[in-house]
Design a protein around this motif. Structure first.
Motif, PDB file in Angstrom:
ATOM      1  N   LEU A 129       5.604  95.361  29.061  1.00  0.00           N
ATOM      2  CA  LEU A 129       5.620  94.749  30.387  1.00  0.00           C
ATOM      3  C   LEU A 129       6.922  95.061  31.106  1.00  0.00           C
ATOM      4  O   LEU A 129       8.002  95.112  30.488  1.00  0.00           O
ATOM      5  N   GLU A 130       6.819  95.244  32.400  1.00  0.00           N
ATOM      6  CA  GLU A 130       8.000  95.346  33.256  1.00  0.00           C
ATOM      7  C   GLU A 130       7.722  94.506  34.490  1.00  0.00           C
ATOM      8  O   GLU A 130       6.780  94.768  35.245  1.00  0.00           O
ATOM      9  N   LEU A 131       8.519  93.461  34.674  1.00  0.00           N
ATOM     10  CA  LEU A 131       8.323  92.529  35.772  1.00  0.00           C
ATOM     11  C   LEU A 131       9.506  92.590  36.726  1.00  0.00           C
ATOM     12  O   LEU A 131      10.666  92.464  36.316  1.00  0.00           O
ATOM     13  N   ALA A 132       9.205  92.777  38.006  1.00  0.00           N
ATOM     14  CA  ALA A 132      10.237  92.711  39.039  1.00  0.00           C
ATOM     15  C   ALA A 132      10.699  91.269  39.196  1.00  0.00           C
ATOM     16  O   ALA A 132      10.057  90.330  38.713  1.00  0.00           O
ATOM     17  N   PRO A 133      11.823  91.025  39.851  1.00  0.00           N
ATOM     18  CA  PRO A 133      12.270  89.641  40.079  1.00  0.00           C
ATOM     19  C   PRO A 133      11.165  88.809  40.728  1.00  0.00           C
ATOM     20  O   PRO A 133      10.520  89.249  41.687  1.00  0.00           O
ATOM     21  N   GLN A 134      10.901  87.635  40.136  1.00  0.00           N
ATOM     22  CA  GLN A 134       9.906  86.660  40.577  1.00  0.00           C
ATOM     23  C   GLN A 134       8.462  87.111  40.339  1.00  0.00           C
ATOM     24  O   GLN A 134       7.520  86.370  40.648  1.00  0.00           O
ATOM     25  N   GLN A 135       8.263  88.278  39.791  1.00  0.00           N
ATOM     26  CA  GLN A 135       6.899  88.748  39.542  1.00  0.00           C
ATOM     27  C   GLN A 135       6.280  87.970  38.378  1.00  0.00           C
ATOM     28  O   GLN A 135       6.971  87.567  37.436  1.00  0.00           O
TER      29      GLN A 135
END
Length: 733
Positions: free
Chosen positions: A219-225
């Protein structure tokens, strides 16, 4: 894509055995994490507070269906480390478990790549229709993108519940695991009984990597994603079946739970903490209820007793009779269906006898344990007659009574026949097989029935409270016979009950103790031991008035009464141990039945004392939940009661206890023939100023009542009536 692994399963077992007690539940060490339980019909799950299965020692973790473990491990990892716990909460209605987690500092090659508390992970878990559903929601609260692996590790042993409890098996079946596609894994077991048991795991969305024991998401989540992952573990579902989508299943499950309690009397009091106790008790009873073809049946408790038990089901139905008589109808019909019709020594079965326990696992099917349909309880049969009479009196349901009457007559025939092998007028037990339970009353530990010097009772044993159950059952069966136009049968049953009471007083009363003997052994020698069994005699009404008052007085003295409740065995007796299962502990349901007995003999001050003690104990319990039992240590100022480590929680008759205590305090009586509800000598404990009962039903009518306390007196207000019903306040001593 297909991969397969085949293994001969072995199970880690406790090495210590207790020869005298073949079905002893061992406690080999402390639980590393607190446990939480969910149940739906014949499926239950035990998880730790992180939402994991099998990740920490000391608990009977797993997803279970019909006495088999269908999942032994389901553990969440972040970059191969365990998340940190923020909080873990059961919903108030027990419909699901929500767990809040966050990440620890995550290192790669010696440097931090993800600082702690950046990720919020929410696990939402519920059971429905033979499957465990889980949503894993992840949100990045950091100021930078977060890249990490989220892995679910899973495995299974298909252990029989008795193996989980510690039973040794020299041989087991064959297990296999295989991938069914990019999102599906099947775990399979062919048992020695030739039954195939299957766990299907389905992941949504498709994992980045999937093996037969792990699913990994990169997983790679952007800020607040945020992102959501779903997994469903199904027990014995067809290979082609697809689970209901998570949110649709969750809403349907909660809707079904609300519908199941719609016709139950609701209770509101002036004490917010007691309201919490009542709400937790009702929620626990609701999940323990199982829909059977005969009606709803309260399974006894999680984790060890989540199945049909005769004694537990009957007593729980009796405790709930005033607020939901439908439970009693389901219990009576189911037990009538499984009533023994032939002799089977291994199952302790005799014609007319009522079921003790039913099991659906491999060991029961192979008769490695005798509990597929096991009849080794001496009290379930008279209790069945007793409940049938109470149900008819409570509801006026003659149609069900006529349907049950052949089973009632068969039970009465067992009581007077095989249940009394020496024809001395007392119902007795002795196991027919060495595989069976040595003691067959509710105190069924191997050492629970003993003499004053500590010797265990031997031979055919006649328990005191069982004779009381027979007495009360025959009196109520006489009323049923009259309802059915059988006056001669009614007179016969009344005469038999009268003779039993006289003979019981002559034989069981111990003048030097000021109470009744625990039991008679096979040589007809009384077990002269002070026990709570004598208190249950008051509930049945067999005790003579003057002696009932002596028993009650003794139960309220410090050798019995701890401040948290009444012990099963008085301090000072030979086998007294406040940490034992049956020889000095406190059982809430035992106290509840004693409270009904105290109310029967108009000893309302003692009812109030017991009521307050159990309420005070509940305020200290996790989730305000009364467990199966707790230790019988004396109450000390500034500290709560001492827990018993392997007590079932929730457990049906413990969950029903607050309702029974309220029934005893209010003196509730129902007369269906006169359309009348009576409150006999009602009295509220000091912690309750007001109680409101809504939709208290009698036949097709119902009423809302408000009861207020004024010192030691109460006032009664009828708020609303629907249909034809009369409410009376009776003050008599």
């Amino acid at each position: 894509m297909s991969a397969e692994a085949v293994t001969q399963i072995t199970v880690v077992r406790a090495t210590e055995t207790v020869g005298e007690s073949p079905f002893y539940i061992p406690m080999t060490g402390p639980a590393a994490r607190p446990r939480r339980s969910l149940k739906h019909d014949d499926t239950f799950i035990v998880l730790d507070c992180h939402g994991d299965i099998g990740a920490s020692a000391g608990g009977p973790d797993g997803l279970f269906n019909s006495d088999t473990r269908f999942l032994a491990r389901l553990e969440l990892r972040l970059d191969e480390v365990q998340p940190l716990l923020l909080g873990s909460n059961l919903r108030d209605d027990n419909s699901g478990l929500t767990v809040d987690l966050t990440n620890p500092d995550v290192y790669r090659q010696g440097r931090i790549v993800l600082r702690k508390d950046m990720l919020h992970i929410v696990r939402t878990i519920f059971l429905w229709r033979g499957a465990a559903y889980q949503r894993i929601g992840v949100q990045n609260h950091g100021e930078e993108s977060a890249s990490f692996d989220l892995t679910l590790l899973f495995d299974n042993d298909f252990a029989d519940l008795f193996e989980v409890r510690g039973e040794h098996r020299p041989r087991r079946g064959i297990a296999s695991a295989r991938l069914m596609g990019p999102s599906d894994v099947v775990l399979e077991y062919r048992g020695l009984d030739d039954s195939i048991r299957v766990t299907a795991l389905q992941f949504d969305p498709r994992p980045t990597r999937l093996a037969v024991n792990a699913a990994t998401y990169q997983l790679e989540l952007a800020p607040q994603q945020t992102c959501s992952l779903f997994v469903v573990a199904s027990c014995n579902k067809p290979a082609t079946s697809k689970p209901t989508p998570f949110f649709r299943g969750l809403l349907a499950h909660r809707r079904e739970m609300r519908e199941s309690t719609r016709a139950t009397t609701s209770i509101e009091t002036s004490n917010n903490i007691f309201n919490e106790v009542l709400c937790r008790s009702m929620a626990d009873l609701n999940i323990l209820m199982t829909d059977t073809p005969q009606g709803r049946y309260p399974y006894a408790g999680i984790p060890w007793y989540s199945t049909t038990f005769g004694r537990d089901g009957i007593i729980t139905a009796m405790q709930m009779l005033w607020l939901d008589p439908r439970v009693a109808r389901g219990v009576l019909k189911r037990l009538a269906l499984y009533q023994a019709r032939a002799f089977d020594p291994l199952a302790d079965a005799e014609p007319g006898k009522i079921l003790h326990e039913m099991r659906g696992g491999e060991m029961a099917a192979l008769r490695e344990v005798p509990f597929a349909q096991y009849y080794g309880s001496v009290d379930a049969t008279p209790l069945f007659v007793l409940l049938a009479g109470l149900y008819a009196e409570r509801t006026g349901d003659d149609e069900t009574l006529v349907e049950l009457w052949p089973s009632i007559e068969a039970a009465l025939a067992w009581i007077d026949g095989p249940g009394d092998p020496d024809r001395d007028g007392f119902v007795e037990y002795r196991r027919a097989s060495e595989q069976g339970l040595a003691n067959q009353g509710w105190k069924d530990s191997y050492d629970a029935i003993f003499h004053a010097d500590g010797r265990l009772a031997e031979g055919h044993i006649a328990l005191a409270e069982v004779q009381g159950y027979v007495f009360a059952g025959k009196r109520l069966a006489a009323l049923c016979a009259r309802r059915m136009g059988l006056p001669e049968k009614a007179r016969q049953l009344e005469a038999e009950a009268h003779r039993l009471a006289e003979r019981f007083e002559e034989t069981f009363w111990c003048d030097e103790l000021g109470t009744y003997a625990l039991a008679l052994d096979g040589a007809k020698q009384p077990c002269r031991v002070r026990t709570s069994n004598a208190g249950q005699l008051l509930f049945t009404g067999i005790a003579r008035e003057d002696r009932a008052r002596k028993v009650a007085s003794d139960l309220m003295r410090s050798h019995f009464f701890t401040g948290w409740g009444i012990r099963t065995v008085a301090r000072g007796e030979a086998r007294y141990n406040p940490m034992s299962y049956h020889n000095g502990s406190i059982w809430p349901h035992d106290n509840a039945l004693i409270a009904l007995g105290l109310a029967r003999y108009a000893l309302k001050h003692s009812v109030e004392t017991v009521f307050k003690a159990l309420f005070d104990a509940a305020t200290y319990m996790d989730l305000r939940r009364l467990p199966e039992l707790f230790c019988g240590f004396r109450r000390e100022k500034g500290r709560g009661p001492t827990l018993y480590p392997v007590a079932c929680a929730p457990q049906a008759w413990a969950s029903a206890t607050p309702f029974t205590l309220l029934e005893a305090a209010l003196g509730l009586e129902f007369d269906a023939t006169r359309d009348e509800i009576r409150l006999r000598n009602p009295r509220l404990p000091a912690f309750l100023n007001e109680v409101i009962l809504r939709d208290l039903r009698l036949g097709s009518s119902s009423v809302d009542l408000r009861i207020r306390r004024h010192g030691e007196d109460v006032s009664l207000e009828v708020i609303r009536t629907r249909g034809r019903v009369q409410v009376s306040l009776v003050l008599a001593h």
